[in-house]
Design an enzyme around this catalytic site. Structure first.
Site, PDB file in Angstrom:
ATOM      1  N   ASP A 277      20.719  55.248 -27.483  1.00  0.00           N
ATOM      2  CA  ASP A 277      20.556  56.327 -26.505  1.00  0.00           C
ATOM      3  C   ASP A 277      21.222  55.958 -25.174  1.00  0.00           C
ATOM      4  OD1 ASP A 277      19.283  58.684 -27.283  1.00  0.00           O
ATOM      5  OD2 ASP A 277      17.293  57.756 -27.264  1.00  0.00           O
TER       6      ASP A 277
ATOM      7  N   GLN B   4      12.269  59.163 -29.393  1.00  0.00           N
ATOM      8  CA  GLN B   4      12.476  60.504 -28.859  1.00  0.00           C
ATOM      9  C   GLN B   4      11.558  60.744 -27.661  1.00  0.00           C
ATOM     10  OE1 GLN B   4      14.897  62.520 -29.912  1.00  0.00           O
ATOM     11  NE2 GLN B   4      14.372  64.172 -28.506  1.00  0.00           N
TER      12      GLN B   4
ATOM     13  N   LYS C 237      19.121  65.193 -35.776  1.00  0.00           N
ATOM     14  CA  LYS C 237      19.716  63.847 -35.754  1.00  0.00           C
ATOM     15  C   LYS C 237      19.733  63.246 -37.165  1.00  0.00           C
ATOM     16  CE  LYS C 237      18.479  63.178 -30.917  1.00  0.00           C
ATOM     17  NZ  LYS C 237      17.614  62.571 -29.886  1.00  0.00           N
TER      18      LYS C 237
END
Ligand code: GUN
Length: 293
Positions: A119, A96, A52
């Site tokens: 997200d 995460q 990422k």
């Protein structure tokens, strides 16, 4: 059979994003900034977060990686989330997953300001997506929609079977495939560990999205001739011939299923690269304040 090259599409989308970022910076606007919180040292999470950060570079975004050891308390993590919520320089951020067992993931997800939730995991974004309002859409299903769009795959009126009902992939995937749009307009069946007759359901499907995390679950005798197969599986299977010591294994028995398909995604190089690319798209939207402001 046509192979869906997620890696190539992802590279193309990132170049498109980079061009938009260059134009923003040229106009004197702020460079979009993504922050990522990584707790602990899980191998998969380390790899994903590193990818990422790398993708941010390619897109021309600023990125910040914030690391904590796995013994961090939930309160300290929530304080960092609050800090990022209030930092005007950060356009969007992710925590995460998975988090260590002593931390309640749902508490953390709900603590994120939904306007920075790139997200798309916050209940406000999930709810808005399910009724078709502008929002941040969860990266993996959004990446799959982008692949269906870019390969001109007809979805209207098709029968789609989604294998798996996770909050991150299965549920939002079903929601997007059924929505009134193109791609979309599918008749969707969601199958899971308690479904009776999965094989029969799959045999009816024009499109199968396999997101169970069970290597090789979808076999040739479960697939209709001409079906579209999207493989979300990325299980790490030990493999001494690889430098890393493992290989990624999809949920589809690729060799036997591919000859029956009209389109199929490989693992790796199919859905995986698109997931990160969707996060980049959400970050661009966050930077442009397109959705909520
Ligand atoms: N863990 C596995 N996939 C994801 C993802 O898309 N976002 C976050 N934050 N964690 C994940």
């Amino acid at each position: 059979m046509q192979l869906i090259d997620g890696k190539a599409v992802a590279e193309q989308v990132k170049q498109e994003i980079a061009a938009q970022v260059a134009a923003m910076v040229e106009r004197g606007e702020k460079r979009p900034h993504l922050a990522a919180i990584l707790v602990g040292h899980d191998g998969g999470s380390e790899t994903y977060v590193a990818a990422k950060v790398k993708a941010c570079e390619v897109c021309g975004f600023k990125s910040t990686l914030i690391r904590f050891e796995s013994d961090i308390t939930e309160d300290v993590l929530l304080a960092k989330v609050a800090e990022l919520n209030n930092d005007p320089d950060v356009d969007g951020f992710i925590v995460q997953l998975p988090l260590p067992k002593h931390i309640n993931e749902q508490h953390v997800i709900e603590a994120i300001d939904y306007r920075k939730d790139v997200d798309g995991f916050h209940p406000i974004n999930v709810g808005r997506m399910s009724i078709g309002l502008p929002c941040f859409i969860s990266a993996t299903p959004n990446g799959i929609m982008e692949l269906l769009k870019r390969y001109n795959i007809e979805t209207r009126g098709k029968k789609a079977v989604v294998l798996g009902r996770s909050n991150i992939v299965g549920k939002p995937m079903a929601s997007l495939l059924m929505q009134k749009s193109n791609p979309g307009d599918c008749t969707v069946t969601v199958c899971h560990s308690h479904t009776v007759g999965i094989k029969e359901e799959c045999l009816q499907a024009d499109i199968i999205v396999a997101a169970l995390g069970q290597p090789g679950f979808v076999k040739a005798d479960m697939v209709k001739e001409g079906a579209v197969i999207i493989d979300v599986g990325t299980t790490r299977v030990p493999d001494a011939t690889k430098k890393s010591g493992f290989r990624l294994c999809g949920d589809v028995q690729f060799d036997e299923v591919a000859p029956k398909c009209s389109f199929i995604t490989p693992v790796p190089g199919g859905v995986g690269p698109m997931t990160i690319c969707s996060l980049m798209k959400n970050t661009l939207l966050a930077g442009q304040k397109c959705i909520y402001e």
